[in-house]
Design an enzyme around this catalytic site. Structure first.
Site, PDB file in Angstrom:
ATOM      1  N   ASN A 128       0.829  -1.584  -0.057  1.00 28.29           N
ATOM      2  CA  ASN A 128      -0.252  -0.402   0.004  1.00 28.29           C
ATOM      3  C   ASN A 128       1.097   1.538   0.213  1.00 28.29           C
ATOM      4  O   ASN A 128      -0.095   2.082  -0.421  1.00 28.29           O
ATOM      5  CB  ASN A 128      -0.788  -0.145   1.701  1.00 28.29           C
ATOM      6  CG  ASN A 128      -0.723  -0.038   2.298  1.00 28.29           C
ATOM      7  OD1 ASN A 128       0.109  -1.662   2.895  1.00 28.29           O
ATOM      8  ND2 ASN A 128      -0.514   0.390   3.646  1.00 28.29           N
ATOM      9  N   SER A 169     -11.321  -6.150   0.133  1.00 24.73           N
ATOM     10  CA  SER A 169     -11.162  -4.701   1.501  1.00 24.73           C
ATOM     11  C   SER A 169     -11.856  -3.773   0.047  1.00 24.73           C
ATOM     12  O   SER A 169     -11.628  -3.635  -1.163  1.00 24.73           O
ATOM     13  CB  SER A 169     -10.245  -3.652   1.694  1.00 24.73           C
ATOM     14  OG  SER A 169     -10.438  -2.905   2.572  1.00 24.73           O
ATOM     15  N   HIS A 182     -13.585  -0.366   0.601  1.00 24.06           N
ATOM     16  CA  HIS A 182     -13.418   0.746   0.126  1.00 24.06           C
ATOM     17  C   HIS A 182     -11.742   1.029  -0.086  1.00 24.06           C
ATOM     18  O   HIS A 182     -11.697   1.937  -0.699  1.00 24.06           O
ATOM     19  CB  HIS A 182     -13.464   1.407   1.234  1.00 24.06           C
ATOM     20  CG  HIS A 182     -12.253   0.736   2.899  1.00 24.06           C
ATOM     21  ND1 HIS A 182     -11.427   2.369   2.795  1.00 24.06           N
ATOM     22  CD2 HIS A 182     -11.955  -0.256   3.329  1.00 24.06           C
ATOM     23  CE1 HIS A 182     -10.259   1.807   3.667  1.00 24.06           C
ATOM     24  NE2 HIS A 182     -10.463   0.406   3.849  1.00 24.06           N
ATOM     25  N   CYS A 197      -2.717   4.444   8.408  1.00 25.00           N
ATOM     26  CA  CYS A 197      -3.405   3.918   9.870  1.00 25.00           C
ATOM     27  C   CYS A 197      -1.996   4.425  10.777  1.00 25.00           C
ATOM     28  O   CYS A 197      -2.968   4.195  11.531  1.00 25.00           O
ATOM     29  CB  CYS A 197      -2.866   2.098   9.786  1.00 25.00           C
ATOM     30  SG  CYS A 197      -4.538   1.589   8.589  1.00 25.00           S
TER      31      CYS A 197
HETATM   32  N1  PMP Z   1      -4.059  -4.155   4.152  1.00 29.18           N
HETATM   33  C1  PMP Z   1      -3.522  -3.211   2.913  1.00 29.18           C
HETATM   34  C2  PMP Z   1      -2.402  -3.931   2.076  1.00 29.18           C
HETATM   35  C3  PMP Z   1      -4.366  -1.849   3.127  1.00 29.18           C
HETATM   36  O1  PMP Z   1      -4.106  -0.956   1.986  1.00 29.18           O
HETATM   37  C4  PMP Z   1      -5.339  -2.140   3.922  1.00 29.18           C
HETATM   38  C5  PMP Z   1      -6.043  -0.507   4.144  1.00 29.18           C
HETATM   39  N2  PMP Z   1      -5.311   0.680   4.494  1.00 29.18           N
HETATM   40  C6  PMP Z   1      -5.809  -2.777   5.066  1.00 29.18           C
HETATM   41  C7  PMP Z   1      -5.433  -4.097   4.731  1.00 29.18           C
HETATM   42  C8  PMP Z   1      -6.934  -2.499   6.292  1.00 29.18           C
HETATM   43  O2  PMP Z   1      -7.912  -2.472   5.725  1.00 29.18           O
HETATM   44  P1  PMP Z   1      -9.569  -1.853   5.922  1.00 29.18           P
HETATM   45  O3  PMP Z   1      -9.986  -0.396   5.776  1.00 29.18           O
HETATM   46  O4  PMP Z   1     -10.657  -3.359   4.910  1.00 29.18           O
HETATM   47  O5  PMP Z   1      -9.556  -2.097   7.096  1.00 29.18           O
END
Ligand code: PMP
Length: 390
Positions: free
Chosen positions: A155, A210, A212, A340
């Site tokens: 990400n 996911s 969103h 996050c």
């Molecule tokens: N895994 C990855 C690679 C992500 O980019 C994200 C979101 N930043 C997540 C997990 C977490 O996803 P969610 O917001 O649906 O919990």
């Protein structure tokens, strides 16, 4: 100036078509899928259709799709589910879990937490561009390895890990030693919109998605769990037995229907959007480096094995939070990496894992583009960068 959004890797706006689908289930067919009456039946039908659609688009079976509250929960279910069931079945063995050092926090922190319960966790190193080393991976595989969790695409820097090669190594290893472990999990949250996520082609046992990140609502995700291993997963949320006893809780039908629509739209646009966004990203990079001569790419220089929508740049001597504020005041939304931990002032863990020093990890920004990004937006941002003299 109209606000410009360059943070699609953090989250995406809901597609209007998805919203329409959702509002029908929020207002008209709002039933509980567990109820026997007409409203419940309608909800159950919507749930079935959504599950069927998602299953078909990833080459899975209906019963292999488990809805969760998002990728974080799906990753938790994969890691904790496999670990705790194994512990129950084999209390005498110290289970080993292999992950990469650039996993999302929902995998990394979960694996770390499982160390407290007796897991041995291997954090595979990555090279400068975020790729794991397959030779090192092979060396780490042993008979106590119960789970391998390697993300499909990162990400922060967009690195695409060699999932098919990893699964082949695992399949060969299991054959050689006649084992049914380790299971292979991949977090495909960032990958789905651009890469083939057919579970049979990938050869995986568990896959996280996911909503969103692909223009669906927040708070909904999927864990694909291969039929053959479902008895080897401990549910982490117990209750009414929904989702084939693997994840209890009243199903969020509107979110699920929206998510399945978003997956369908994303799947149909995959090739087209890959090319369009790839060209936009490369155009931005070619132009910005003419304006700011000392910036450097924190990715493969030719964007090899890299998602098309992510651009991660090092701005020497410029603190990333100050840059984010400057961009923000000009109406341009960007970030320094994972949303996050954006509010903490720590340097990017992913960039540190790639071997960059602390300064570079503190002086880098992630631009991420998406469905509603236009060339005009990029040009506007470039003129701002020119004027601003960063
Ligand atoms: N895994 C990855 C690679 C992500 O980019 C994200 C979101 N930043 C997540 C997990 C977490 O996803 P969610 O917001 O649906 O919990």
């Amino acid at each position: 100036m109209k606000n410009i959004y360059f943070d699609y890797a953090a989250t995406t706006p809901i597609d209007p078509v998805v919203l329409k689908e959702m509002s029908f289930y929020l207002t008209k067919e709002f039933g509980n899928a567990g109820s026997l009456h007409f409203f419940g039946q309608k909800a159950m039908r919507a749930l079935d259709l959504s599950r069927e659609k998602i299953a078909k688009l990833i080459g899975a079976d209906f019963k292999e799709i488990i809805f969760t509250s998002g990728a974080t929960e799906a990753n938790n279910l994969a890691l904790r589910g496999v670990f705790f069931k194994f512990k129950k079945l084999n209390p005498e063995i110290k289970p080993k879990i292999i992950i990469s050092s650039i996993e999302h926090e929902s995998v990394l922190e979960t694996a770390r937490n499982l160390e407290n319960y007796g897991a041995k966790v291997i954090y595979l190193k990555v090279n400068q561009y975020g790729l794991i080393d397959l030779k090192q991976f092979k060396k780490e595989l042993d008979k106590n390895t119960i789970l391998v969790s390697i993300m499909y695409a990162n990400n922060e820097i967009g690195t695409i890990e060699p999932i098919k090669k990893i699964s082949q190594i695992i399949i060969n290893f299991k054959k050689e030693y006649n084992l049914n472990y380790p299971f292979f999990h991949t977090d495909a949250s960032q990958a789905f919109q651009f890469l083939d996520c057919n579970v049979l082609n990938l050869g995986i046992d568990l896959m996280t998605l996911s909503s969103h990140k692909i223009y669906g609502p927040k708070g909904i995700g999927v864990l694909y769990i291969k039929k053959e291993i479902q008895n080897y997963i401990d549910p982490q949320i117990t209750g009414g037995g929904q989702e084939f006893n693997l994840r209890s809780g009243t199903e969020n039908i509107a979110a699920i229907a929206g998510f399945s629509k978003a997956i369908e739209l994303s799947f149909n646009l995959r090739q087209q959007e890959f090319k369009r966004i790839y060209d936009l990203r490369n155009y931005f990079w070619e132009k910005i480096k003419l304006i700011l001569k000392d910036i450097k790419l924190n990715q493969n220089p030719n964007f090899k094995n890299t998602l098309p929508n992510i651009l991660n740049i090092y701005f020497p001597g410029k603190n990333s939070s100050e840059l984010i504020t400057k961009f923000d005041l000009a109406g341009i939304a960007i970030s320094s990496g994972s949303a996050c931990n954006a509010r903490s002032s720590e340097s990017s863990r992913v960039l540190l894992s790639c071997g960059y020093n602390k300064d570079r990890a503190m002086q880098s920004l992630r631009f991420s583009f998406g469905k509603f990004t236009k060339k005009q937006d990029i040009d506007k941002a470039l003129s701002f960068i020119k004027i601003m003299k960063l």
